[in-house]
Every structure is written in structure tokens, then in C-alpha cells.
Design an enzyme around this catalytic site. Structure first.
Site, PDB file in Angstrom:
ATOM      1  N   TYR A 278       1.056  -1.441  -0.040  1.00  0.00           N
ATOM      2  CA  TYR A 278       0.048  -0.042  -0.117  1.00  0.00           C
ATOM      3  C   TYR A 278       0.723   1.240  -0.096  1.00  0.00           C
ATOM      4  O   TYR A 278       0.321   2.650   0.286  1.00  0.00           O
ATOM      5  CB  TYR A 278      -1.318   0.237   1.098  1.00  0.00           C
TER       6      TYR A 278
ATOM      7  N   ARG B 153     -10.201 -10.953  -4.028  1.00  0.00           N
ATOM      8  CA  ARG B 153     -10.129  -9.541  -4.139  1.00  0.00           C
ATOM      9  C   ARG B 153     -10.790  -8.976  -5.960  1.00  0.00           C
ATOM     10  O   ARG B 153     -10.545  -7.368  -5.963  1.00  0.00           O
ATOM     11  CB  ARG B 153      -8.420  -8.479  -4.578  1.00  0.00           C
TER      12      ARG B 153
ATOM     13  N   HIS C  10      -8.317   1.729  -6.106  1.00  0.00           N
ATOM     14  CA  HIS C  10      -7.944   0.885  -4.762  1.00  0.00           C
ATOM     15  C   HIS C  10      -6.256   1.476  -5.043  1.00  0.00           C
ATOM     16  O   HIS C  10      -5.938   1.562  -6.066  1.00  0.00           O
ATOM     17  CB  HIS C  10      -7.743  -0.756  -5.271  1.00  0.00           C
TER      18      HIS C  10
ATOM     19  N   SER D 108      -3.822  -0.471  -4.339  1.00  0.00           N
ATOM     20  CA  SER D 108      -3.399  -2.071  -5.104  1.00  0.00           C
ATOM     21  C   SER D 108      -3.851  -2.748  -6.421  1.00  0.00           C
ATOM     22  O   SER D 108      -5.091  -1.722  -6.175  1.00  0.00           O
ATOM     23  CB  SER D 108      -3.038  -3.137  -4.141  1.00  0.00           C
TER      24      SER D 108
ATOM     25  N   ASN E 174     -12.635   4.492  -1.582  1.00  0.00           N
ATOM     26  CA  ASN E 174     -11.820   3.698  -1.751  1.00  0.00           C
ATOM     27  C   ASN E 174     -12.705   2.553  -0.617  1.00  0.00           C
ATOM     28  O   ASN E 174     -12.243   2.478   0.511  1.00  0.00           O
ATOM     29  CB  ASN E 174      -9.903   3.351  -1.258  1.00  0.00           C
TER      30      ASN E 174
HETATM   31  C1  DQA Z   1      -7.878  -2.054  -1.034  1.00  0.00           C
HETATM   32  C2  DQA Z   1      -7.829  -2.894  -1.907  1.00  0.00           C
HETATM   33  C3  DQA Z   1      -8.681  -4.360  -0.788  1.00  0.00           C
HETATM   34  O1  DQA Z   1      -8.803  -5.474  -1.421  1.00  0.00           O
HETATM   35  C4  DQA Z   1      -8.178  -4.108   0.723  1.00  0.00           C
HETATM   36  O2  DQA Z   1      -9.172  -4.805   1.428  1.00  0.00           O
HETATM   37  C5  DQA Z   1      -8.180  -2.603   1.215  1.00  0.00           C
HETATM   38  C6  DQA Z   1      -7.382  -1.485   0.518  1.00  0.00           C
HETATM   39  C7  DQA Z   1      -6.550  -1.363  -1.869  1.00  0.00           C
HETATM   40  O3  DQA Z   1      -6.673   0.377  -1.318  1.00  0.00           O
HETATM   41  O4  DQA Z   1      -5.780  -1.846  -2.685  1.00  0.00           O
HETATM   42  O5  DQA Z   1      -8.206  -2.155   2.063  1.00  0.00           O
HETATM   43  O6  DQA Z   1      -8.784  -1.439  -1.439  1.00  0.00           O
END
Ligand code: DQA
Length: 146
Positions: A22, A110, A99, A101, A73
Site C-alpha cells: 500500500y 479481491r 484501490h 493496489s 476506497n
Molecule cells: C484496497 C484493496 C482491498 O482489497 C483491501 O481490503 C484494502 C485496500 C486497496 O486500496 O488496494 O483494504 O482497497
């Protein structure tokens, strides 16, 4: 023209939380960056973060009347929350799902987002720059009414 920037669960830990995934910017850094970019684009930002699904839903409801667009997000709720999706679907303004990531390059759970089908645009994998891109997109939409 005010944009609501909503960060969901665990994003308060940004900078300390899995920095390899992140990044090292904190939530405060991210918000500061959004404010600067928004200013350059002629927008204002109201930034919120919560770890609680109901609070996020109440926050999204504020954009029924008071905001020109939403950047969200949803963190882990992306992959679980029908209720958050329903709140976003109700909005009369554009919604950008961001997001940090690339959720499609990670665990398979995800890859599915309850939010994406009701989002106007989706940005994943660009790190904090994704928020800048989202603001630029909203500026085009909101200021030029396209
Ligand atoms: C996220 C991706 C999600 O899968 C994860 O649970 C997060 C962060 C991202 O910003 O990459 O908490 O939303």
C-alpha cells in the site's frame, strides 16, 4: 464544487500497513495530496475515513445532496458489502472507486467488487496517484458537465 473522498477500513493505518502493498504515504499525506490536487483543478475536498460499515454508508448519504462527486476506497468492504453498494447506487453524482493496489493481481477474492458495477469509473494499482487521477476525472465531469 466539493468532492467527498471516503476511505474505508484499515486505511487509517496507511503508511504502516503492509507498505510493500500500500506504499509509505500516511492517510494524512494522502489527504494533503488530494487537497493540493483538488485546488489545482478548482475543486474542494472533504476527506473522511471510517472502519465502520454503517458510518461509511451515512457518509455516502451526504453526497445525495451536498457533493458534486465521490471518490471511495471501500477497503475490505469492496468485496463484502451489498449495503455500501446500494448506498452508492442511490447517488445522483459520479462515483470513482479507487484501490491503491491492483486488486486483480492479488488473492482471487479481491477480484470481485460489489462496488464496481455501480461506479462511474474504477482505478486500481496506481497507488496514491489513483486519487489524483480520480480527481482529474471528476473535474472534467463536474466542471464541464460531460
Ligand atoms: C484496497 C484493496 C482491498 O482489497 C483491501 O481490503 C484494502 C485496500 C486497496 O486500496 O488496494 O483494504 O482497497
Amino acid at each position: 464544487r466539493r468532492v467527498l473522498v471516503v476511505n474505508g477500513p484499515n486505511l487509517d493505518l496507511l503508511g504502516r500497513r503492509e507498505p510493500a502493498v500500500y506504499g509509505t504515504d500516511t492517510l494524512a499525506d494522502l489527504v494533503e495530496r488530494c487537497r493540493r490536487t483538488a485546488g489545482e483543478l478548482g475543486l474542494e475536498v472533504d476527506a473522511r475515513q471510517s472502519n465502520h460499515e454503517g458510518v461509511l454508508i451515512d457518509t455516502v448519504h451526504e453526497a445525495m445532496t451536498d457533493f458534486a462527486g465521490v471518490i471511495i476506497n471501500p477497503g475490505g468492504y469492496t468485496h463484502t458489502s451489498v449495503a455500501l453498494r446500494d448506498a452508492l447506487a442511490a447517488l445522483p453524482v459520479p462515483v470513482v472507486e479507487v484501490h491503491l493496489s491492483n486488486v486483480h493481481a492479488r488473492e482471487s477474492f479481491r477480484s470481485h467488487s460489489y462496488v464496481s458495477p455501480v461506479a462511474t469509473a474504477v482505478i486500481a494499482g496506481a497507488g496514491v496517484t489513483g486519487y489524483d487521477l480520480a480527481l482529474r476525472f471528476l473535474a472534467e465531469k463536474v466542471l464541464r458537465r460531460t
